[in-house]
Motif scaffolding. Sequence first.
Motif, PDB file in Angstrom:
ATOM      1  N   MET A   1       0.764  -1.116  -0.027  1.00 13.03           N
ATOM      2  CA  MET A   1      -0.004   0.029   0.110  1.00 13.03           C
ATOM      3  C   MET A   1       0.680   1.162   0.121  1.00 13.03           C
ATOM      4  O   MET A   1       1.839   1.169   0.667  1.00 13.03           O
ATOM      5  CB  MET A   1      -0.800   0.100   1.275  1.00 13.03           C
ATOM      6  N   ASN A   2       0.286   2.228  -0.646  1.00 15.19           N
ATOM      7  CA  ASN A   2       1.024   3.489  -0.562  1.00 15.19           C
ATOM      8  C   ASN A   2       0.547   4.424   0.508  1.00 15.19           C
ATOM      9  O   ASN A   2      -0.510   4.596   0.862  1.00 15.19           O
ATOM     10  CB  ASN A   2       0.615   4.251  -1.798  1.00 15.19           C
ATOM     11  N   GLU A   3       1.715   4.873   1.584  1.00  9.24           N
ATOM     12  CA  GLU A   3       1.367   5.412   2.802  1.00  9.24           C
ATOM     13  C   GLU A   3       0.727   6.861   2.453  1.00  9.24           C
ATOM     14  O   GLU A   3       0.301   7.577   3.410  1.00  9.24           O
ATOM     15  CB  GLU A   3       2.344   5.197   3.720  1.00  9.24           C
ATOM     16  N   ASP A   4       0.835   7.455   1.230  1.00  4.50           N
ATOM     17  CA  ASP A   4       0.500   8.739   0.990  1.00  4.50           C
ATOM     18  C   ASP A   4      -0.848   8.945   0.551  1.00  4.50           C
ATOM     19  O   ASP A   4      -1.504   9.959   0.543  1.00  4.50           O
ATOM     20  CB  ASP A   4       1.453   9.384  -0.336  1.00  4.50           C
ATOM     21  N   LYS A   5      -1.540   7.713   0.110  1.00  2.75           N
ATOM     22  CA  LYS A   5      -3.089   7.422  -0.067  1.00  2.75           C
ATOM     23  C   LYS A   5      -3.637   6.853   0.775  1.00  2.75           C
ATOM     24  O   LYS A   5      -3.203   5.879   1.448  1.00  2.75           O
ATOM     25  CB  LYS A   5      -3.128   6.827  -1.476  1.00  2.75           C
ATOM     26  N   VAL A   6      -4.999   7.046   1.069  1.00  7.03           N
ATOM     27  CA  VAL A   6      -5.787   6.010   1.846  1.00  7.03           C
ATOM     28  C   VAL A   6      -6.175   5.141   0.823  1.00  7.03           C
ATOM     29  O   VAL A   6      -6.890   5.158  -0.112  1.00  7.03           O
ATOM     30  CB  VAL A   6      -7.101   6.902   2.259  1.00  7.03           C
ATOM     31  N   GLU A   7      -5.824   3.931   1.104  1.00  5.51           N
ATOM     32  CA  GLU A   7      -6.056   2.549   0.367  1.00  5.51           C
ATOM     33  C   GLU A   7      -6.678   1.543   1.399  1.00  5.51           C
ATOM     34  O   GLU A   7      -6.349   1.404   2.503  1.00  5.51           O
ATOM     35  CB  GLU A   7      -5.026   2.273  -0.301  1.00  5.51           C
ATOM     36  N   GLY A   8      -7.265   0.761   0.831  1.00  3.40           N
ATOM     37  CA  GLY A   8      -8.029  -0.404   1.510  1.00  3.40           C
ATOM     38  C   GLY A   8      -7.831  -1.747   0.847  1.00  3.40           C
ATOM     39  O   GLY A   8      -7.579  -1.821  -0.447  1.00  3.40           O
ATOM     40  N   VAL A   9      -7.626  -2.786   1.577  1.00  3.48           N
ATOM     41  CA  VAL A   9      -7.586  -4.316   1.204  1.00  3.48           C
ATOM     42  C   VAL A   9      -8.538  -5.074   1.384  1.00  3.48           C
ATOM     43  O   VAL A   9      -8.935  -5.036   2.813  1.00  3.48           O
ATOM     44  CB  VAL A   9      -6.338  -4.806   1.713  1.00  3.48           C
ATOM     45  N   ALA A  10      -9.487  -5.857   1.088  1.00  2.00           N
ATOM     46  CA  ALA A  10     -10.213  -6.911   1.231  1.00  2.00           C
ATOM     47  C   ALA A  10      -9.684  -7.805   2.323  1.00  2.00           C
ATOM     48  O   ALA A  10      -8.568  -8.484   1.947  1.00  2.00           O
ATOM     49  CB  ALA A  10     -11.217  -7.516   0.280  1.00  2.00           C
ATOM     50  N   ILE A  11     -10.115  -8.038   3.451  1.00  2.00           N
ATOM     51  CA  ILE A  11      -9.550  -9.027   4.442  1.00  2.00           C
ATOM     52  C   ILE A  11     -10.588 -10.143   4.727  1.00  2.00           C
ATOM     53  O   ILE A  11     -10.120 -11.191   5.307  1.00  2.00           O
ATOM     54  CB  ILE A  11      -9.253  -8.520   5.865  1.00  2.00           C
ATOM     55  N   ALA A  12     -11.997 -10.103   4.363  1.00  2.00           N
ATOM     56  CA  ALA A  12     -12.916 -11.189   4.732  1.00  2.00           C
ATOM     57  C   ALA A  12     -14.013 -10.968   3.705  1.00  2.00           C
ATOM     58  O   ALA A  12     -14.470  -9.860   3.337  1.00  2.00           O
ATOM     59  CB  ALA A  12     -13.209 -10.971   6.014  1.00  2.00           C
TER      60      ALA A  12
END
Length: 74
Positions: A1-12
């Motif tokens: 993930m890029n720490e400069d942007k708000v990003e999400g990852v599906a975990i469930a």
Amino acid sequence: MNEDKVEGVAIANLIAVDENNIVGWVYRWNTGALAIRWDVHGPQRVSKLYPDLCDADKAEIDFAFLTQMPCPDD
């Protein structure tokens, strides 16, 4: 993930009451927050998460409420 942007990852996956369909996903954002994204049918009752999440994560997304939501057929 890029720490400069708000990003999400599906975990469930959110599994429907019929236990055959995925009705949404739990995302973890790089901010640490959790959020739910529903499929095209919108919010609906779920039976379980796959993979299962820890109790703190379940509390954050109010999993107890998700298992008790009214079904369209109710």
